[in-house]
Enzyme design. Structure first.
Site, PDB file in Angstrom:
ATOM      1  N   LEU A 205       0.847  -1.199   0.000  1.00  0.00           N
ATOM      2  CA  LEU A 205       0.000   0.000   0.000  1.00  0.00           C
ATOM      3  C   LEU A 205       0.881   1.247   0.000  1.00  0.00           C
ATOM      4  CD1 LEU A 205      -2.423  -1.307   2.799  1.00  0.00           C
ATOM      5  CD2 LEU A 205      -2.677  -1.590   0.334  1.00  0.00           C
ATOM      6  N   ASN A 207       1.595   4.928  -2.947  1.00  0.00           N
ATOM      7  CA  ASN A 207       0.860   5.770  -3.899  1.00  0.00           C
ATOM      8  C   ASN A 207       0.035   4.901  -4.831  1.00  0.00           C
ATOM      9  OD1 ASN A 207       1.601   8.390  -3.115  1.00  0.00           O
ATOM     10  ND2 ASN A 207       3.656   8.029  -3.921  1.00  0.00           N
ATOM     11  N   ARG A 237      -5.511   7.127  -8.162  1.00  0.00           N
ATOM     12  CA  ARG A 237      -6.168   6.182  -9.082  1.00  0.00           C
ATOM     13  C   ARG A 237      -7.469   5.664  -8.481  1.00  0.00           C
ATOM     14  NH1 ARG A 237      -1.022   2.471  -9.931  1.00  0.00           N
ATOM     15  NH2 ARG A 237       0.408   4.205  -9.595  1.00  0.00           N
ATOM     16  N   ASP A 279      -1.817  12.265  -0.713  1.00  0.00           N
ATOM     17  CA  ASP A 279      -0.847  11.781   0.258  1.00  0.00           C
ATOM     18  C   ASP A 279      -1.575  11.322   1.522  1.00  0.00           C
ATOM     19  OD1 ASP A 279       2.404  12.475   0.865  1.00  0.00           O
ATOM     20  OD2 ASP A 279       1.085  12.120   2.574  1.00  0.00           O
ATOM     21  N   GLY A 327       4.656   2.534   1.605  1.00  0.00           N
ATOM     22  CA  GLY A 327       4.623   3.722   2.473  1.00  0.00           C
ATOM     23  C   GLY A 327       3.460   3.720   3.447  1.00  0.00           C
ATOM     24  N   ILE A 328       2.260   3.351   2.985  1.00  0.00           N
ATOM     25  CA  ILE A 328       1.090   3.336   3.867  1.00  0.00           C
ATOM     26  C   ILE A 328       1.090   2.070   4.734  1.00  0.00           C
ATOM     27  CG2 ILE A 328      -1.439   3.340   3.945  1.00  0.00           C
ATOM     28  CD1 ILE A 328      -1.436   4.823   1.258  1.00  0.00           C
ATOM     29  N   GLY A 329       1.347   0.937   4.104  1.00  0.00           N
ATOM     30  CA  GLY A 329       1.336  -0.336   4.844  1.00  0.00           C
ATOM     31  C   GLY A 329       2.350  -0.358   5.970  1.00  0.00           C
ATOM     32  N   ASN A 331       3.657   2.380   7.454  1.00  0.00           N
ATOM     33  CA  ASN A 331       3.599   3.521   8.385  1.00  0.00           C
ATOM     34  C   ASN A 331       2.241   3.861   8.977  1.00  0.00           C
ATOM     35  OD1 ASN A 331       6.422   4.416   8.183  1.00  0.00           O
ATOM     36  ND2 ASN A 331       5.888   4.706   6.043  1.00  0.00           N
ATOM     37  N   GLU A 381      12.365  -3.590  -3.312  1.00  0.00           N
ATOM     38  CA  GLU A 381      12.240  -3.973  -4.721  1.00  0.00           C
ATOM     39  C   GLU A 381      13.596  -3.952  -5.423  1.00  0.00           C
ATOM     40  OE1 GLU A 381       8.948  -1.032  -4.754  1.00  0.00           O
ATOM     41  OE2 GLU A 381       8.061  -2.341  -6.256  1.00  0.00           O
TER      42      GLU A 381
END
Ligand code: ADP
Length: 395
Positions: A205, A207, A237, A279, A327-329, A331, A381
């Protein structure tokens, strides 16, 4: 061997120089605003941060400037780049493994432009630039779609006329493959159990967001489709839509394909619903300030993630672990709390104190007695691309 990993975007070039004997990053950074004014390159080389302002008319100027920095610092003595690994977003049905780039492979990657018109041209430019600057050095393409090639046909088939799908190559492919594979493998390491005997749901999860079901070491389903628009809502998206929404927009708003693609890719998701930002951190802040649309945007995302986890637990007839990354997963405690506290029907128990603690390392956020392991694993990655590159070169 030293491997340079490159990820070329339309106006950016990310790089990572890895020493594969120790799988260690020696240098990483990004050139931004390529082809625009006020370009700059920033990096961390052997722990030291640096930055230069530089207008770059193309990837060649960017990579030349990056190499200049590397030659002044890490690439000294007999240290040289042994191979270059390129991230390529779409491999469709043609590429399911990292590929040593030959003229024929390059032609085939060019044919992928149909699937990813925004991503493939910069990748090609990155590859051609590296071929020019590193003559004789092997170049390898590593594909975002590759890990998902093991999906069964009933998971990747759209309900379109079969002949039409075949003729145009319309099917679900999935993306973020290197990330899903990496965090799924690391989940097995964390659990100290064999990767090929586990059922794992990986939630990447950021952007862009996608969720994958990994059974016995193989991808069996994933939320993104032909393009990276399908699945949960993302920064800008739209995620899943009734296709009738599209025909309605075409008719009612007099949109053409280009305008529609722009809307669905750039104006939807967290940004479109909240009106605040794409964001997640800023949307969470707005929700904290009682912004109702920010709350709606976040709950739409959280609910979407929850449904995929449940769907994939059903698809695999059980689940051993749910892993969060991106970034979301990595943080957002808020997202993980909302989702994980609704998985009690699977026997999952969140350890709230551990979940709320900031950390950059791979860890469980479930209690020891949880029937399903809940984990947070920072993705890597670049390492997967470097490993794939090494593998292709050694083959
Ligand atoms: P990309 O998909 O471009 O690689 P990232 O994986 O870096 O993006 O994820 C970026 C997202 O992560 C942004 O929406 C950002 O707000 C979100 N994010 C980063 N830190 C936090 C945080 N502490 N809380 C919530 N969201 C965060």
């Amino acid at each position: 061997m030293l491997i340079l990993v490159l990820n070329a975007g339309s106006s950016s070039l990310k790089f990572n120089l890895m020493d594969m004997d120790r799988e260690e990053t020696l240098a990483e950074g990004i050139a931004e605003r390529i082809g625009l004014s006020e370009g700059f390159i920033r990096w961390t080389i052997q722990g030291e941060k640096g930055r230069i302002e530089l207008d770059m008319n193309g990837h060649k100027k960017a990579l030349s400037a990056i190499m200049e920095q590397l030659h002044q610092t890490v690439l000294v003595g007999d240290r040289e780049v042994g191979a270059v690994g390129h991230r390529v977003v779409h491999g469709a049905n043609s590429f399911v493994d990292p590929e040593l780039i030959t003229p024929a492979v390059l032609t085939e990657i060019e044919a992928m432009t149909f699937y990813a018109p925004l991503h493939i041209p910069p990748s090609l430019s990155g590859i051609r630039t590296a071929q020019e600057l590193f003559p004789g050095v092997p170049q390898v393409a590593v594909f975002d779609t590759a890990f998902h090639h093991t999906m069964p046909d009933y998971a990747y088939t759209y309900g379109l006329p079969y002949e039409l799908s075949q003729r145009l190559g319309l099917r679900r492919f999935g993306f973020h493959g290197t990330s899903h594979q990496y965090v799924a493998e690391q989940t097995a390491v964390l659990l100290d159990r064999p990767f090929d005997q586990l059922k794992i749901v990986t939630c990447h999860l950021g952007n862009g967001s996608s969720i994958t079901a990994v059974q016995n070491g193989k991808c069996v389903d994933t939320s993104m489709g032909l393009t990276p628009l399908e699945g949960v809502i993302m920064g800008t998206r739209c995620g899943n839509l009734d296709p009738g929404v599209i025909t309605t927009l075409l008719e009612q708003e007099n949109m053409d394909g280009k305008a529609l693609a722009n809307l669905l890719n750039k104006k939807c998701g967290l940004l479109g619903i909240s009106g605040v930002s794409s964001d997640c951190r800023e949307v969470e802040e707005a929700m904290g300030n009682k912004n109702k649309r920010a709350k709606l945007a976040l709950e739409t995302l959280w609910y979407g993630v929850l449904k995929y986890v449940g769907g994939y637990a059903a698809a695999m007839n059980g689940v051993d672990a749910v892993t969060f990354t991106g970034g979301i997963g990595e943080n957002s405690n808020a997202l993980r709390t909302w989702v994980c506290s609704r998985l009690t029907y699977l026997g999952a128990r969140l350890d709230a104190a551990v979940n709320d603690k900031r950390s950059k390392v791979a860890r469980f956020i479930s209690t020891p007695d949880s029937a399903v392991a809940l984990a947070v694993i920072p993705t890597n990655e670049e390492l997967m691309i470097a490993r794939g590159t090494l593998h292709a070169v050694e083959k």
